[in-house]
Design a protein around this motif. Sequence first.
Motif, PDB file in Angstrom:
ATOM      1  N   ARG A  31       0.714  -1.151  -0.171  1.00 19.35           N
ATOM      2  CA  ARG A  31      -0.134   0.107  -0.002  1.00 19.35           C
ATOM      3  C   ARG A  31       0.840   1.305  -0.176  1.00 19.35           C
ATOM      4  NH1 ARG A  31      -2.803  -3.228   3.941  1.00 19.35           N
ATOM      5  NH2 ARG A  31      -2.011  -2.205   5.511  1.00 19.35           N
ATOM      6  N   ILE A  32       0.363   2.404  -0.562  1.00 16.76           N
ATOM      7  CA  ILE A  32       0.992   3.804  -0.710  1.00 16.76           C
ATOM      8  C   ILE A  32      -0.088   4.544  -0.162  1.00 16.76           C
ATOM      9  CG2 ILE A  32       0.301   3.807  -3.021  1.00 16.76           C
ATOM     10  CD1 ILE A  32       3.039   5.582  -3.359  1.00 16.76           C
ATOM     11  N   SER A  33       0.597   5.537   0.646  1.00 15.14           N
ATOM     12  CA  SER A  33      -0.228   6.760   1.097  1.00 15.14           C
ATOM     13  C   SER A  33       0.404   7.917   0.309  1.00 15.14           C
ATOM     14  CB  SER A  33      -0.314   7.023   2.450  1.00 15.14           C
ATOM     15  OG  SER A  33       0.893   7.230   2.745  1.00 15.14           O
ATOM     16  N   THR A  34      -0.667   8.758   0.016  1.00 10.07           N
ATOM     17  CA  THR A  34      -0.153  10.153  -0.582  1.00 10.07           C
ATOM     18  C   THR A  34      -1.145  11.185   0.245  1.00 10.07           C
ATOM     19  OG1 THR A  34       0.502  11.411  -2.448  1.00 10.07           O
ATOM     20  CG2 THR A  34      -1.153   9.904  -2.584  1.00 10.07           C
ATOM     21  N   PHE A  35      -0.508  12.455   0.414  1.00 14.39           N
ATOM     22  CA  PHE A  35      -1.138  13.471   1.157  1.00 14.39           C
ATOM     23  C   PHE A  35      -2.054  12.830   2.318  1.00 14.39           C
ATOM     24  CE2 PHE A  35      -0.989  14.781  -3.218  1.00 14.39           C
ATOM     25  CZ  PHE A  35       0.012  15.945  -3.186  1.00 14.39           C
ATOM     26  N   ASP A  36      -1.487  11.852   3.028  1.00 15.39           N
ATOM     27  CA  ASP A  36      -1.752  11.142   4.169  1.00 15.39           C
ATOM     28  C   ASP A  36      -3.164  10.222   3.891  1.00 15.39           C
ATOM     29  OD1 ASP A  36      -0.205  11.579   6.235  1.00 15.39           O
ATOM     30  OD2 ASP A  36      -0.927  13.545   6.618  1.00 15.39           O
ATOM     31  N   VAL A  37      -3.388  10.050   2.652  1.00 14.50           N
ATOM     32  CA  VAL A  37      -4.388   9.079   2.265  1.00 14.50           C
ATOM     33  C   VAL A  37      -3.909   7.759   1.732  1.00 14.50           C
ATOM     34  CG1 VAL A  37      -6.332   8.804   1.021  1.00 14.50           C
ATOM     35  CG2 VAL A  37      -6.167  11.048   2.159  1.00 14.50           C
ATOM     36  N   VAL A  38      -4.303   6.610   2.103  1.00 13.82           N
ATOM     37  CA  VAL A  38      -3.987   5.361   1.591  1.00 13.82           C
ATOM     38  C   VAL A  38      -4.531   5.248   0.269  1.00 13.82           C
ATOM     39  CG1 VAL A  38      -3.787   2.861   1.659  1.00 13.82           C
ATOM     40  CG2 VAL A  38      -3.234   4.187   3.622  1.00 13.82           C
ATOM     41  N   LEU A  39      -3.920   4.987  -0.720  1.00 11.56           N
ATOM     42  CA  LEU A  39      -4.724   5.018  -2.168  1.00 11.56           C
ATOM     43  C   LEU A  39      -5.185   3.542  -2.334  1.00 11.56           C
ATOM     44  CD1 LEU A  39      -2.067   6.967  -4.603  1.00 11.56           C
ATOM     45  CD2 LEU A  39      -4.215   7.631  -3.084  1.00 11.56           C
ATOM     46  N   PRO A  40      -6.189   3.324  -3.309  1.00  6.37           N
ATOM     47  CA  PRO A  40      -6.924   2.061  -3.650  1.00  6.37           C
ATOM     48  C   PRO A  40      -5.846   1.267  -4.401  1.00  6.37           C
ATOM     49  CG  PRO A  40      -7.877   3.522  -4.728  1.00  6.37           C
ATOM     50  CD  PRO A  40      -6.978   4.378  -3.814  1.00  6.37           C
ATOM     51  N   THR A  41      -4.904   1.703  -4.954  1.00  5.07           N
ATOM     52  CA  THR A  41      -3.913   1.008  -5.826  1.00  5.07           C
ATOM     53  C   THR A  41      -2.475   0.434  -5.217  1.00  5.07           C
ATOM     54  OG1 THR A  41      -4.922   2.415  -7.957  1.00  5.07           O
ATOM     55  CG2 THR A  41      -2.958   0.866  -8.051  1.00  5.07           C
ATOM     56  N   GLU A  42      -2.192  -0.383  -5.297  1.00  3.89           N
ATOM     57  CA  GLU A  42      -0.812  -1.177  -4.626  1.00  3.89           C
ATOM     58  C   GLU A  42       0.271  -0.794  -5.634  1.00  3.89           C
ATOM     59  OE1 GLU A  42      -2.265  -4.058  -1.253  1.00  3.89           O
ATOM     60  OE2 GLU A  42      -1.361  -5.213  -2.966  1.00  3.89           O
ATOM     61  N   ILE A  43       1.511  -0.702  -4.950  1.00  5.95           N
ATOM     62  CA  ILE A  43       2.563  -0.617  -5.873  1.00  5.95           C
ATOM     63  C   ILE A  43       3.711  -1.886  -5.562  1.00  5.95           C
ATOM     64  CG2 ILE A  43       4.847   0.695  -6.131  1.00  5.95           C
ATOM     65  CD1 ILE A  43       2.353   2.320  -6.762  1.00  5.95           C
ATOM     66  N   PRO A  44       3.448  -2.861  -6.755  1.00  4.98           N
ATOM     67  CA  PRO A  44       4.056  -4.075  -6.582  1.00  4.98           C
ATOM     68  C   PRO A  44       5.396  -3.858  -5.918  1.00  4.98           C
ATOM     69  CG  PRO A  44       2.895  -3.923  -8.724  1.00  4.98           C
ATOM     70  CD  PRO A  44       2.909  -2.621  -8.156  1.00  4.98           C
ATOM     71  N   ASP A  45       5.801  -4.873  -5.144  1.00  6.47           N
ATOM     72  CA  ASP A  45       7.085  -4.794  -4.478  1.00  6.47           C
ATOM     73  C   ASP A  45       7.508  -3.659  -3.440  1.00  6.47           C
ATOM     74  OD1 ASP A  45       7.488  -7.520  -5.560  1.00  6.47           O
ATOM     75  OD2 ASP A  45       8.278  -6.631  -7.266  1.00  6.47           O
ATOM     76  N   LYS A  46       6.727  -2.658  -3.138  1.00 11.44           N
ATOM     77  CA  LYS A  46       6.974  -1.561  -2.429  1.00 11.44           C
ATOM     78  C   LYS A  46       7.197  -2.027  -0.900  1.00 11.44           C
ATOM     79  CE  LYS A  46       5.058   2.512  -0.011  1.00 11.44           C
ATOM     80  NZ  LYS A  46       4.692   2.057   1.279  1.00 11.44           N
ATOM     81  N   GLY A  47       6.523  -3.072  -0.477  1.00  9.51           N
ATOM     82  CA  GLY A  47       6.831  -3.564   0.888  1.00  9.51           C
ATOM     83  C   GLY A  47       8.118  -4.220   1.007  1.00  9.51           C
ATOM     84  N   ARG A  48       8.449  -4.945  -0.200  1.00 10.50           N
ATOM     85  CA  ARG A  48       9.545  -5.694   0.044  1.00 10.50           C
ATOM     86  C   ARG A  48      10.955  -4.652  -0.128  1.00 10.50           C
ATOM     87  NH1 ARG A  48       6.391  -9.328  -3.420  1.00 10.50           N
ATOM     88  NH2 ARG A  48       6.235 -11.156  -2.208  1.00 10.50           N
ATOM     89  N   VAL A  49      10.676  -3.553  -1.007  1.00 13.05           N
ATOM     90  CA  VAL A  49      11.783  -2.746  -1.030  1.00 13.05           C
ATOM     91  C   VAL A  49      12.147  -2.141   0.356  1.00 13.05           C
ATOM     92  CG1 VAL A  49      12.540  -0.238  -1.782  1.00 13.05           C
ATOM     93  CG2 VAL A  49      11.544  -1.931  -3.523  1.00 13.05           C
TER      94      VAL A  49
END
Length: 287
Positions: A31-49
């Motif tokens: 999951r990614i947040s921007t402007f303090d809101v979690v967006l409905p679209t995930e960024i693949p592998d972000k958690g692994r990075v």
Amino acid sequence: MPEAALHVGSGKVRELYALDDDRLLLVASDRISTFDVVLPTEIPDKGRVLTGLAAFWFARTRDICPNHLLSLRADGRSTECRRLEMLPIECVVRGYLSGSGWKDYSATGTVCGHVLPEGLSESSQLPEPIFTPATKAATGHDENIDRETAAELVGADLFAEAERISLALYGFAAAHARERGIIIADTKFEFGLDDERRLVLGDEALTPDSSRFWPADEYQPGGAQPSFDKQFARDYCESLGWDKTDPGPELPEDVVAGTRGRYVEAFERLAEIDFDAYLADPEVVLR
Ligand code: Q0Z
């Protein structure tokens, strides 16, 4: 999903499970947040990075401070860690004036009681990094506090040690990153105490989610800086005229791919390890 583990907490983009009385499992989602809101679209592998980067820093800062990392699971996004008694303060170090630091300086000329030189601009580098503790607000935003207030919350000796260790960790990581084209403008550490009351670095550390990473080649003080990792997503969200309240917008695939690329680039530049090698065997970051 972790086996036989009780869910004990949720962050915006991470989950925490209890493995037993002494050990926790920290799982970083995509999951990614921007402007303090979690967006409905995930960024693949972000958690692994983020997991790999935090583990990389834990392995390389052991001589500065012990940390909670016990092991990295093969999924690349889960870390087993020692359960600590967490301090009730966020240990923030700022090398540059941004966010609440810039806001407080603009209003008062000070940040957390540090009197700064006149004439600094937004994103200016500070004469030297400063320790700017904050309280952990249960809801909403952490609040900057002065050193006296922080010392009352944790005791004078622990406060002094947390400040010294935080500045040493930031100094090491910021120098390493700067040599690889990344400015770590500021960062937040969370410390806890082990069963012998020793100070131990916990949570995640020195990731783009717990820090501001800026591309050094675009650094231009006098205004806000682009985010190394989130700028594509922010620019896309701004282009929609979204009001920045929940729910946020879905991200199109080119924005997802560009954002994933920036996370992977941060990992590869800082760790100097191919991200594919991390996926094949996460423990490469510990060697
Ligand atoms: C970290 C958090 C997350 C929600 C508690 N080693 C530790 N010992 C005790 N407590 C913690 C840790 Cl890391 C601890 N958090 C932050 C992380 C989801 C909240 F993944 N809370």
